[in-house]
Write a protein that holds these residues in place. Structure first.
Motif, PDB file in Angstrom:
ATOM      1  N   ILE A  37     -46.623 -63.987 -15.874  1.00  0.00           N
ATOM      2  CA  ILE A  37     -47.843 -64.491 -16.797  1.00  0.00           C
ATOM      3  C   ILE A  37     -48.200 -63.152 -17.889  1.00  0.00           C
ATOM      4  CG2 ILE A  37     -50.103 -65.291 -17.362  1.00  0.00           C
ATOM      5  CD1 ILE A  37     -49.900 -66.308 -14.498  1.00  0.00           C
ATOM      6  N   THR A  38     -48.236 -63.502 -18.946  1.00  0.00           N
ATOM      7  CA  THR A  38     -48.876 -62.043 -19.942  1.00  0.00           C
ATOM      8  C   THR A  38     -50.209 -61.809 -19.356  1.00  0.00           C
ATOM      9  OG1 THR A  38     -49.919 -63.616 -21.533  1.00  0.00           O
ATOM     10  CG2 THR A  38     -47.645 -63.045 -21.675  1.00  0.00           C
ATOM     11  N   ILE A  39     -50.516 -60.538 -19.597  1.00  0.00           N
ATOM     12  CA  ILE A  39     -51.926 -59.821 -18.975  1.00  0.00           C
ATOM     13  C   ILE A  39     -53.002 -60.607 -19.686  1.00  0.00           C
ATOM     14  CG2 ILE A  39     -51.698 -57.798 -20.343  1.00  0.00           C
ATOM     15  CD1 ILE A  39     -53.179 -58.027 -17.013  1.00  0.00           C
ATOM     16  N   LYS A  40     -53.039 -60.766 -21.018  1.00  0.00           N
ATOM     17  CA  LYS A  40     -54.103 -61.468 -21.719  1.00  0.00           C
ATOM     18  C   LYS A  40     -54.200 -62.743 -21.267  1.00  0.00           C
ATOM     19  CE  LYS A  40     -55.710 -62.607 -26.097  1.00  0.00           C
ATOM     20  NZ  LYS A  40     -55.993 -61.898 -27.037  1.00  0.00           N
ATOM     21  N   THR A  41     -53.284 -63.660 -20.925  1.00  0.00           N
ATOM     22  CA  THR A  41     -53.530 -64.962 -20.179  1.00  0.00           C
ATOM     23  C   THR A  41     -54.113 -64.743 -18.809  1.00  0.00           C
ATOM     24  OG1 THR A  41     -51.477 -65.724 -21.373  1.00  0.00           O
ATOM     25  CG2 THR A  41     -52.477 -66.873 -19.678  1.00  0.00           C
ATOM     26  N   PHE A  42     -53.657 -63.722 -18.338  1.00  0.00           N
ATOM     27  CA  PHE A  42     -54.203 -63.681 -16.907  1.00  0.00           C
ATOM     28  C   PHE A  42     -55.283 -63.148 -16.602  1.00  0.00           C
ATOM     29  CE2 PHE A  42     -53.936 -61.695 -12.408  1.00  0.00           C
ATOM     30  CZ  PHE A  42     -53.137 -62.617 -11.959  1.00  0.00           C
ATOM     31  N   SER A  43     -55.769 -62.403 -18.034  1.00  0.00           N
ATOM     32  CA  SER A  43     -57.282 -62.073 -17.502  1.00  0.00           C
ATOM     33  C   SER A  43     -58.332 -63.007 -18.100  1.00  0.00           C
ATOM     34  CB  SER A  43     -57.455 -60.739 -18.582  1.00  0.00           C
ATOM     35  OG  SER A  43     -57.206 -61.042 -19.898  1.00  0.00           O
ATOM     36  N   GLN A  44     -57.723 -64.075 -18.706  1.00  0.00           N
ATOM     37  CA  GLN A  44     -58.643 -65.113 -19.175  1.00  0.00           C
ATOM     38  C   GLN A  44     -59.041 -65.852 -17.737  1.00  0.00           C
ATOM     39  OE1 GLN A  44     -56.651 -67.318 -21.885  1.00  0.00           O
ATOM     40  NE2 GLN A  44     -57.201 -65.785 -23.795  1.00  0.00           N
ATOM     41  N   VAL A  45     -58.491 -65.751 -16.771  1.00  0.00           N
ATOM     42  CA  VAL A  45     -58.853 -66.675 -15.596  1.00  0.00           C
ATOM     43  C   VAL A  45     -60.235 -66.384 -15.010  1.00  0.00           C
ATOM     44  CG1 VAL A  45     -58.493 -64.735 -13.918  1.00  0.00           C
ATOM     45  CG2 VAL A  45     -58.000 -67.035 -13.113  1.00  0.00           C
ATOM     46  N   TRP A  46     -61.186 -65.535 -15.603  1.00  0.00           N
ATOM     47  CA  TRP A  46     -62.367 -65.142 -15.334  1.00  0.00           C
ATOM     48  C   TRP A  46     -63.417 -66.212 -16.316  1.00  0.00           C
ATOM     49  CZ3 TRP A  46     -61.488 -62.893 -11.324  1.00  0.00           C
ATOM     50  CH2 TRP A  46     -60.417 -61.964 -10.914  1.00  0.00           C
ATOM     51  N   THR A  47     -62.942 -66.380 -17.192  1.00  0.00           N
ATOM     52  CA  THR A  47     -63.776 -67.176 -18.175  1.00  0.00           C
ATOM     53  C   THR A  47     -63.469 -68.522 -18.234  1.00  0.00           C
ATOM     54  OG1 THR A  47     -62.557 -66.451 -20.122  1.00  0.00           O
ATOM     55  CG2 THR A  47     -64.621 -65.408 -19.483  1.00  0.00           C
ATOM     56  N   ARG A  48     -61.977 -68.919 -18.089  1.00  0.00           N
ATOM     57  CA  ARG A  48     -61.500 -70.445 -18.016  1.00  0.00           C
ATOM     58  C   ARG A  48     -60.461 -70.621 -16.894  1.00  0.00           C
ATOM     59  NH1 ARG A  48     -58.717 -69.761 -23.861  1.00  0.00           N
ATOM     60  NH2 ARG A  48     -60.902 -69.369 -24.270  1.00  0.00           N
ATOM     61  N   ALA A  49     -60.319 -71.803 -16.880  1.00  0.00           N
ATOM     62  CA  ALA A  49     -59.480 -72.239 -15.553  1.00  0.00           C
ATOM     63  C   ALA A  49     -57.882 -71.904 -16.153  1.00  0.00           C
ATOM     64  CB  ALA A  49     -59.594 -73.723 -15.164  1.00  0.00           C
ATOM     65  N   ASN A  50     -57.089 -71.398 -15.391  1.00  0.00           N
ATOM     66  CA  ASN A  50     -55.750 -71.166 -15.362  1.00  0.00           C
ATOM     67  C   ASN A  50     -54.974 -71.291 -14.139  1.00  0.00           C
ATOM     68  OD1 ASN A  50     -53.146 -69.949 -15.880  1.00  0.00           O
ATOM     69  ND2 ASN A  50     -53.824 -68.730 -17.372  1.00  0.00           N
ATOM     70  N   ARG A  51     -54.531 -72.426 -13.850  1.00  0.00           N
ATOM     71  CA  ARG A  51     -54.142 -72.727 -12.674  1.00  0.00           C
ATOM     72  C   ARG A  51     -52.933 -71.946 -12.000  1.00  0.00           C
ATOM     73  NH1 ARG A  51     -58.455 -75.089 -11.899  1.00  0.00           N
ATOM     74  NH2 ARG A  51     -59.090 -76.974 -12.639  1.00  0.00           N
ATOM     75  N   LYS A  52     -51.975 -71.506 -12.865  1.00  0.00           N
ATOM     76  CA  LYS A  52     -50.997 -70.455 -12.638  1.00  0.00           C
ATOM     77  C   LYS A  52     -51.739 -69.057 -12.151  1.00  0.00           C
ATOM     78  CE  LYS A  52     -46.434 -69.164 -13.943  1.00  0.00           C
ATOM     79  NZ  LYS A  52     -45.403 -69.311 -14.806  1.00  0.00           N
ATOM     80  N   ALA A  53     -52.499 -68.583 -12.849  1.00  0.00           N
ATOM     81  CA  ALA A  53     -53.302 -67.135 -12.568  1.00  0.00           C
ATOM     82  C   ALA A  53     -53.992 -67.404 -11.188  1.00  0.00           C
ATOM     83  CB  ALA A  53     -53.978 -66.696 -13.813  1.00  0.00           C
ATOM     84  N   GLU A  54     -54.874 -68.456 -11.434  1.00  0.00           N
ATOM     85  CA  GLU A  54     -55.490 -68.479  -9.854  1.00  0.00           C
ATOM     86  C   GLU A  54     -54.622 -68.621  -8.703  1.00  0.00           C
ATOM     87  OE1 GLU A  54     -57.733 -72.151 -10.783  1.00  0.00           O
ATOM     88  OE2 GLU A  54     -59.067 -71.308 -12.642  1.00  0.00           O
ATOM     89  N   THR A  55     -53.485 -69.416  -8.760  1.00  0.00           N
ATOM     90  CA  THR A  55     -52.787 -69.340  -7.586  1.00  0.00           C
ATOM     91  C   THR A  55     -52.149 -68.184  -7.488  1.00  0.00           C
ATOM     92  OG1 THR A  55     -52.083 -72.053  -8.312  1.00  0.00           O
ATOM     93  CG2 THR A  55     -50.732 -70.621  -6.710  1.00  0.00           C
ATOM     94  N   ALA A  56     -51.664 -67.278  -8.493  1.00  0.00           N
ATOM     95  CA  ALA A  56     -51.123 -65.884  -8.069  1.00  0.00           C
ATOM     96  C   ALA A  56     -51.849 -65.010  -7.413  1.00  0.00           C
ATOM     97  CB  ALA A  56     -50.599 -65.442  -9.628  1.00  0.00           C
ATOM     98  N   ILE A  57     -53.246 -65.173  -7.877  1.00  0.00           N
ATOM     99  CA  ILE A  57     -54.355 -64.398  -7.080  1.00  0.00           C
ATOM    100  C   ILE A  57     -54.582 -64.735  -5.874  1.00  0.00           C
ATOM    101  CG2 ILE A  57     -56.677 -63.676  -7.422  1.00  0.00           C
ATOM    102  CD1 ILE A  57     -56.541 -63.506 -10.497  1.00  0.00           C
ATOM    103  N   ALA A  58     -54.656 -66.003  -5.405  1.00  0.00           N
ATOM    104  CA  ALA A  58     -54.985 -66.567  -4.341  1.00  0.00           C
ATOM    105  C   ALA A  58     -53.750 -66.117  -3.515  1.00  0.00           C
ATOM    106  CB  ALA A  58     -55.314 -67.955  -4.459  1.00  0.00           C
ATOM    107  N   ASP A  59     -52.677 -66.435  -3.816  1.00  0.00           N
ATOM    108  CA  ASP A  59     -51.579 -66.445  -2.933  1.00  0.00           C
ATOM    109  C   ASP A  59     -51.548 -64.857  -2.639  1.00  0.00           C
ATOM    110  OD1 ASP A  59     -50.673 -68.730  -3.244  1.00  0.00           O
ATOM    111  OD2 ASP A  59     -49.153 -68.575  -4.459  1.00  0.00           O
ATOM    112  N   PHE A  60     -51.737 -63.943  -3.333  1.00  0.00           N
ATOM    113  CA  PHE A  60     -51.656 -62.441  -3.275  1.00  0.00           C
ATOM    114  C   PHE A  60     -52.540 -61.933  -2.218  1.00  0.00           C
ATOM    115  CE2 PHE A  60     -53.231 -57.942  -3.785  1.00  0.00           C
ATOM    116  CZ  PHE A  60     -51.753 -57.275  -3.531  1.00  0.00           C
ATOM    117  N   LEU A  61     -53.978 -62.725  -2.170  1.00  0.00           N
ATOM    118  CA  LEU A  61     -54.983 -62.425  -1.266  1.00  0.00           C
ATOM    119  C   LEU A  61     -55.038 -63.355   0.038  1.00  0.00           C
ATOM    120  CD1 LEU A  61     -57.859 -62.106  -3.713  1.00  0.00           C
ATOM    121  CD2 LEU A  61     -56.587 -60.297  -2.732  1.00  0.00           C
TER     122      LEU A  61
END
Length: 110
Positions: A37-61
């Protein structure tokens, strides 16, 4: 990639999630590139739902996305429509049928 040792007392927020990622020697940029995922798209996880980024963060943790973002889960697909919308639609249908009946009567009279 280990489960966090402590959970914040007020739940997970943006800063505690980033702090936990950094505690495990990872940056958001590296995590984004691993997830494809591009870093810009990835950083938008804080303000809007992005299932792929949310899953990547959750899987890492080693957590579920619903534990990190409880307000976004469960994903709701059904919507309850307002009763005012239904009556407007019924009125439009009634107006159309009344107009078509008038048109037929005018055509027969002519």
């Amino acid at each position: 990639m280990a489960k966090p040792k402590h959970v914040p007392p007020n739940g997970w927020d943006r800063f505690s999630i980033v702090a936990e990622i950094h505690r495990q020697s990872m940056t958001l940029g590296e995590l984004a590139s691993r997830a494809g995922i591009t870093i810009k798209t990835f950083s938008q996880v804080w303000t809007r739902a992005n299932r792929k980024a949310e899953t990547a963060i959750a899987d890492f943790l080693v957590m579920k996305p619903a534990e990190l973002w409880p307000e976004r889960y469960p994903i709701r697909t059904t919507r309850i429509l307002s009763s005012t919308n239904g009556t407007r639609l019924e009125r439009r249908k009634a107006d159309r049928s009344a107009d078509s009946n008038c048109d037929l009567a005018d055509r027969e009279a002519a």
